[in-house]
Write an enzyme that holds these catalytic residues in place. Structure first.
Site, PDB file in Angstrom:
ATOM      1  CG  ASP A 169       6.631   9.121 -10.790  1.00  0.00           C
ATOM      2  OD1 ASP A 169       6.229   8.811  -9.739  1.00  0.00           O
ATOM      3  OD2 ASP A 169       6.120   9.237 -12.019  1.00  0.00           O
ATOM      4  CE  LYS A 183       2.135   4.486 -10.282  1.00  0.00           C
ATOM      5  NZ  LYS A 183       1.018   4.726 -11.603  1.00  0.00           N
ATOM      6  CG  MET A 242       7.875   2.431 -20.167  1.00  0.00           C
ATOM      7  SD  MET A 242       6.406   3.138 -19.425  1.00  0.00           S
ATOM      8  CE  MET A 242       5.562   3.770 -20.999  1.00  0.00           C
TER       9      MET A 242
END
Length: 485
Positions: free
Chosen positions: A34, A56, A168
């Site tokens: 990731d 992502k 996030m």
């Protein structure tokens, strides 16, 4: 049927990976990693391991979660040992649970390897303890990527007495701060926003719920970030150990071989740097070439060693061919302190040691010892400069040059590796030539360059790159110069 490891490798600092994860990586035939996982951990993979980037990024997903799930299943069914590498911990908002369910549905064996999670590690690196006696006796972690859509009971959250951590949530910082204030949290509650914690790009902004938005707007902070709310934020300066390190904020790329890079990498990390290791050179053992002079080894007056690798390949050959080093009558010459140290590790004390790691310095030292018709063996790299051999022959010595190894170009494990690098350290002309092949001249020109000595500097100048040059041509010299850059 293969197996899948769902593993967390920590939030960014490459040394926050666990021993268990390192061992699992060594078994993998395929890995999927990731965006938030440090590319530095790819060095623990086998050379033939296949790597897939599944990052992502906000507004730009390389693969959907469904595609990732399907890929895990397919690769495992093909018989692979698959490493699913995630930043932090796979089950702390890492969607590891969804991947585990997809594997269970297909009856695929998997193992979960926990990782150090960012809500704890990032706060620690920012000088903020997530709990503290008498101040915060609990902590609460929320995902805030879509805070406006989440079913968060803001009244309940605002009444919590412990530390609040929102992951996030950078885009929703204003929503978070306003919701907490409107739900009863004091406007003066300390608040901090930490960007890319535990890495060289770590930045933090500290304020209160009422003024944090304005302070962040004035800063250069961007996603990914962690937001922390609570009285523990007040310790951010007092406990600030990481940002005070002398090389904090620098991302340094070292280009040596894997065997050579370890010591320098660890010293730089201890000084606070984030280190990217690109092994631009690998070595091919050609020490069997020494067979042609094996019968003459006792007849040389001098044996001249011009690198640590040259020492290792020469003495390994003697050991493997059962040659007793006590039969050597030659004086031993070393090109510099590091080479001398490598010779000493073999139980021999060099007679001649150059002051600097260049052939000219070694020749200057040897001139005081050698005489006409002396027999000199020079076991060294096929790619080495001819200067020393030619200079010794010009003063009448009989020089036998044996190529005991060759340098070959390394392989880049990930295209994303070098994007955050500030300084590239070049330790030989070979590292310059090979890095051009691996990352491209344009990328190299966009970074600061540090050359270990004038020969390496010339190789850089020849391709249009101006470099800082070490005052002392050694790893200590590299570190001293980096501290000043």
């Amino acid at each position: 049927m293969g197996k899948v490891y769902l593993m967390g490798v920590g939030p960014g600092d490459e040394e926050l990976i666990t021993l268990k994860a390192i061992r699992a990586l060594g078994k993998c035939t395929v890995v999927m990693y990731d965006r938030l996982a440090s590319t530095s951990i790819l060095k623990y993979l086998k050379a033939d391991c296949i790597i897939y980037y599944c990052g992502k990024e906000p507004g730009c997903h390389y693969k959907t979660q469904e595609e990732i799930n399907n890929m895990l299943v397919t690769l495992a069914k093909e018989g692979n040992t698959v490493g699913r590498i995630k930043g932090g911990d796979p089950f702390v908002f890492g969607r590891g649970g969804e991947e585990a369910l997809a594997l269970i549905e297909e009856n695929i064996e998997f193992e979960v390897i926990p990782g150090i999670t960012s809500p704890i590690a990032v706060l620690s690196y920012a000088g903020i303890p997530i709990t503290h006696r008498g101040i915060a006796q609990s902590f609460h972690v929320f995902t805030a990527m879509s805070a406006e859509k989440l079913d968060i009971d803001w009244k309940a959250v605002a009444s919590l007495g412990g530390t609040l951590v929102f992951m996030m949530g950078f885009k929703n910082l204003e929503k978070i701060a306003q919701s907490l204030i409107f739900s009863g949290k004091s406007k003066s509650t300390p608040c901090a926003v930490i960007m890319r914690g535990t890495t060289s790009k770590q930045k933090k902004v500290v304020g209160t719920l009422i003024d944090i938005i304005g302070k962040v707007k004035e800063s250069e902070i961007s996603s990914p970030c962690i937001i922390v709310v609570g009285e523990v934020v007040q310790f951010n300066d007092q406990f600030n150990w990481y940002e005070k390190k002398p090389l904090f904020g620098k991302n340094i790329c070292i280009t040596r071989s894997k065997a050579q890079a370890k010591e320098l990498r660890e010293e730089l990390i201890d000084l606070g740097a984030e280190v990217l290791e690109i092994n631009s050179i690998e070595f091919k053992d050609t020490s069997s070439n020494l067979e042609i002079c094996k019968g003459r080894l006792t007849g040389y007056d001098f044996i001249t060693l011009t690198s640590v690798n040259g020492v290792n390949y020469f003495f390994d050959y003697l050991r493997d061919s059962k040659f007793d080093v006590r039969k050597l009558k030659a004086k031993i010459a070393a090109i510099g302190p590091a080479t001398a140290k490598a010779i000493e590790s073999r139980g021999l004390m060099p007679d001649i040691v150059a002051d600097d790691f260049v052939a000219e310095s070694l020749f200057d030292k040897m001139k005081g010892y050698v005489k006409e018709y002396d027999k000199i063996l020079v076991p060294r790299s096929k790619d080495a400069r001819p200067y020393l051999v030619e200079a010794l022959r010009n003063v009448g010595c009989i020089v036998e040059e044996i190529f005991t190894y060759e340098t070959v170009c390394g392989k880049l494990r990930s295209d994303n590796e070098i994007k955050d690098v500030d300084v590239i350290v070049f330790t030989s002309p070979s590292t310059v030539k090979n890095m051009i092949k691996m990352v491209g001249i344009e990328t190299m020109q966009s970074k600061k360059a540090l050359a270990i000595g004038p020969i390496t500097e010339k190789a850089l100048l020849d391709v249009g790159i101006k470099a800082t040059v070490c005052d002392v041509f050694s790893m200590d010299g590299v570190i001293s110069k980096l501290l000043l850059m």
